[in-house]
Scaffold this motif. Structure first.
Motif, short mmCIF file in Angstrom:
data_model
loop_
_atom_site.label_atom_id
_atom_site.label_comp_id
_atom_site.label_asym_id
_atom_site.label_seq_id
_atom_site.Cartn_x
_atom_site.Cartn_y
_atom_site.Cartn_z
N GLN A 119 3.03 14.47 -5.90
CA GLN A 119 4.05 13.64 -6.52
C GLN A 119 4.41 14.16 -7.92
O GLN A 119 5.58 14.15 -8.32
CB GLN A 119 3.57 12.19 -6.59
CG GLN A 119 3.37 11.54 -5.22
CD GLN A 119 3.43 10.03 -5.29
OE1 GLN A 119 4.40 9.46 -5.80
NE2 GLN A 119 2.40 9.37 -4.79
N LEU A 120 3.43 14.61 -8.68
CA LEU A 120 3.69 15.16 -10.01
C LEU A 120 4.54 16.43 -9.91
O LEU A 120 5.44 16.67 -10.73
CB LEU A 120 2.37 15.45 -10.72
CG LEU A 120 2.43 16.15 -12.07
CD1 LEU A 120 3.29 15.37 -13.05
CD2 LEU A 120 1.02 16.34 -12.61
N PHE A 121 4.26 17.25 -8.90
CA PHE A 121 4.98 18.51 -8.69
C PHE A 121 6.48 18.26 -8.54
O PHE A 121 7.30 19.09 -8.95
CB PHE A 121 4.40 19.18 -7.44
CG PHE A 121 4.93 20.57 -7.17
CD1 PHE A 121 4.46 21.66 -7.88
CD2 PHE A 121 5.87 20.78 -6.18
CE1 PHE A 121 4.94 22.94 -7.61
CE2 PHE A 121 6.35 22.05 -5.90
CZ PHE A 121 5.88 23.14 -6.62
N LEU A 122 6.86 17.12 -7.96
CA LEU A 122 8.27 16.78 -7.80
C LEU A 122 9.00 16.77 -9.15
O LEU A 122 10.14 17.23 -9.27
CB LEU A 122 8.43 15.41 -7.13
CG LEU A 122 7.88 15.25 -5.71
CD1 LEU A 122 8.04 13.81 -5.25
CD2 LEU A 122 8.56 16.21 -4.75
N TYR A 163 17.97 7.21 -0.77
CA TYR A 163 17.36 6.62 0.43
C TYR A 163 18.32 5.71 1.20
O TYR A 163 18.04 5.33 2.34
CB TYR A 163 16.10 5.82 0.07
CG TYR A 163 14.88 6.68 -0.18
CD1 TYR A 163 13.94 6.90 0.82
CD2 TYR A 163 14.67 7.28 -1.41
CE1 TYR A 163 12.81 7.69 0.60
CE2 TYR A 163 13.56 8.08 -1.65
CZ TYR A 163 12.63 8.28 -0.64
OH TYR A 163 11.53 9.06 -0.86
N GLY A 164 19.43 5.33 0.54
CA GLY A 164 20.36 4.42 1.20
C GLY A 164 19.89 2.98 1.17
O GLY A 164 20.53 2.09 1.73
N GLY A 205 4.81 8.33 -2.33
CA GLY A 205 3.83 8.39 -1.26
C GLY A 205 4.09 7.29 -0.23
O GLY A 205 5.05 6.54 -0.33
N LEU A 206 3.22 7.24 0.77
CA LEU A 206 3.24 6.15 1.74
C LEU A 206 1.84 5.54 1.80
O LEU A 206 0.84 6.22 1.56
CB LEU A 206 3.65 6.65 3.12
CG LEU A 206 5.15 6.94 3.31
CD1 LEU A 206 5.41 7.61 4.65
CD2 LEU A 206 5.97 5.65 3.21
N PRO A 207 1.76 4.23 2.14
CA PRO A 207 0.45 3.56 2.11
C PRO A 207 -0.59 4.17 3.05
O PRO A 207 -1.78 4.01 2.83
CB PRO A 207 0.79 2.12 2.53
CG PRO A 207 2.23 1.96 2.22
CD PRO A 207 2.86 3.29 2.43
N ASN A 252 9.57 12.63 2.12
CA ASN A 252 9.58 12.06 0.76
C ASN A 252 9.45 13.12 -0.31
O ASN A 252 9.83 12.89 -1.46
CB ASN A 252 8.49 11.00 0.63
CG ASN A 252 8.79 9.79 1.49
OD1 ASN A 252 9.93 9.34 1.56
ND2 ASN A 252 7.79 9.27 2.18
N PHE A 253 8.91 14.28 0.04
CA PHE A 253 8.95 15.43 -0.87
C PHE A 253 10.42 15.80 -1.12
O PHE A 253 10.85 15.94 -2.27
CB PHE A 253 8.20 16.60 -0.24
CG PHE A 253 8.21 17.87 -1.06
CD1 PHE A 253 7.23 18.13 -2.00
CD2 PHE A 253 9.20 18.83 -0.87
CE1 PHE A 253 7.24 19.29 -2.76
CE2 PHE A 253 9.22 19.99 -1.61
CZ PHE A 253 8.24 20.23 -2.56
#
Length: 451
Positions: free
Chosen positions: A122-125, A386-387, A419-421, A436-437
């Motif tokens: 996530q940080l890399f994004l 994401y719409g 992320g996802l749960p 999500n990336f």
């Protein structure tokens, strides 16, 4: 500028770079990985320079290095501080990983590795979104600062003092954090609250030795009886905590937050069935999402004492123990809550039993008004990509450093997770969904432009 095309053209390079970082076993909790921690921080610093960021520094601490950088070429525009962490959890049990945790592998559109979603991926994004804007447009639409630590998984011992010492250098209009998750695929969320935490270990002692229950039963205090009675006194039959003053500083749930909770359309019956429960349980008058996101709790995490082996041992135990944690909300002060619990326990201990209490961790809750413009623009950015506009939630867990950032820097914390749960953070087979990336990169670009 067509960022979708840019990211698609650079996708293989980006994923190859991320795999390099994920291959470094930066486990902050294990001293044997100290060299890996330094290697991971140095890798990050090099990638920040390559992205076009300036004043990249590694700051030594008593623990692991903190990495900072900035790009301050947008006078009159907002400043955003990106926070994240490059340390990861231990990998045990190793035998439950399908592929080795530090040999990143892509399967079924998911990138598997320790740290893939928490928090390197996530940080890399953010690094690649910043790099893309600089490469495409020559500059950033806002001022950017980064503060990346290597101790989040061990409760960030070095960061609070670093923030205090560098609050002018790190001054910002918003703290941007991607270390949380969407509600479910395609359904983004922005957390407006994290519960605080305090913990306590309780020990009850009676006689100076275990006693025969035939010879002494009914005539002497029993440590197990005493602790069971004591712990039962902490709640009433409606699920409320009975400790005097426990709810001091707990705010009512605002009408706006009630609306956001209702929009979640949370299926309590489905949860009940999935957990194999006859009924859910908690403080009367609140829904499950309200209880777990916006109300405080007092939970028993462990209770033990006496004989626990096979068969029967007719013994009156001389000691018994329990571990308690509280999740806190609003303005509850963890130190004050612990003192009130201790006063309650001393008041209700059975005659003939002695009590010893040991404090554990303490962390304040984090809260932000969802109407804050920085959050509203983040919700708009999610909607653009994401719409679906992000919903505002409150998370039951605790990330103590978020409250520290917000308080020390006097800035709103915007938690934009990708992320996802179900991505197994902290567990074997941790992974990051590459959908999500891809969308995360576009969302971050959109957000910085909207700001």
């Amino acid at each position: 500028m067509n960022y979708e095309t840019y990211f698609q053209n650079n996708r293989e390079r980006h994923l190859a770079e991320l795999k390099e970082w994920l291959a470094i076993p930066s486990i902050s909790a294990l001293s044997e990985h100290k060299p890996d921690m330094i290697r991971a921080a140095e890798w990050l610093a090099e990638k920040l320079k390559a992205a076009g960021l300036e004043h990249v520094e590694l700051h030594e601490t008593e623990g692991h290095p903190i990495v900072t950088a900035d790009y301050l070429h947008a006078p009159g525009k907002p400043t955003v501080l990106v926070y994240g962490h490059y340390d990861v959890q231990p990998v045990d049990p190793l035998n439950l990983w399908t592929t080795p945790p530090f040999e990143p592998d892509i399967r079924d559109g998911k990138l598997y590795a320790r740290g893939a979603t928490d928090d390197k991926g996530q940080l890399f994004l953010h690094i690649k979104a910043i790099e893309a804007i600089i490469k495409q447009e020559g500059s950033l639409p806002v001022n950017i600062k980064l503060c990346i630590e290597g101790e989040e998984e061990i409760s960030s011992p070095s960061l609070p003092s670093f923030l205090e010492a560098n609050k002018d250098k790190l001054a910002t209009d918003a703290v941007l954090i991607s270390d949380t998750s969407l509600l479910e695929p395609g359904k983004p969320a922005i957390s407006t609250g994290l519960r605080g935490l305090c913990s306590l270990e309780v020990s009850v002692f009676t006689a100076n030795t275990d006693l025969h229950s035939g010879t002494y039963g009914g005539g002497v205090p029993n440590a197990l009886h005493a602790i069971v009675s004591l712990l039962a006194s902490l709640h009433d039959e409606q699920g409320r905590v009975t400790v005097e003053g426990f709810y001091d500083g707990v705010p009512d749930i605002s009408p706006l937050m009630k609306e956001e909770f209702a929009k979640l359309n949370f299926n309590e019956e489905q949860l009940r069935n999935s957990l194999g429960l006859e009924t859910l349980y908690g403080e009367e008058g609140f829904s499950f999402v309200e209880r777990t996101g916006a109300r405080p709790t007092l939970e028993l995490n462990g209770v033990w004492g006496g004989f626990q082996g096979e068969g029967t041992k007719t013994v009156i135990p001389k000691e018994a123990h329990a571990k308690i944690t509280c999740r806190l909300v609003g303005d509850q002060d963890p130190a004050d809550v612990l003192e009130k619990i201790k006063a309650h326990l001393h008041k209700h201990i059975q005659p003939g039993a002695k009590l010893t209490l040991k404090d554990g961790e303490k962390a304040r809750a984090f809260n932000i008004d969802p109407s804050d413009r920085m959050l509203q623009l983040a919700a708009d950015a999610y909607e653009e990509v994401y719409g679906t506009r992000a919903l505002f939630t409150k998370d039951g867990g605790s990330i103590p450093i978020v409250e520290t950032f917000s308080r020390v820097l006097q800035a709103p914390a915007v938690m934009m997770g990708f992320g996802l749960p179900d991505e197994n953070l902290h567990a074997p087979n941790e992974h990051f969904n590459l959908e999500n990336f891809d969308k995360g990169l576009l969302t971050i670009v959109s957000y910085l432009k909207k700001l």
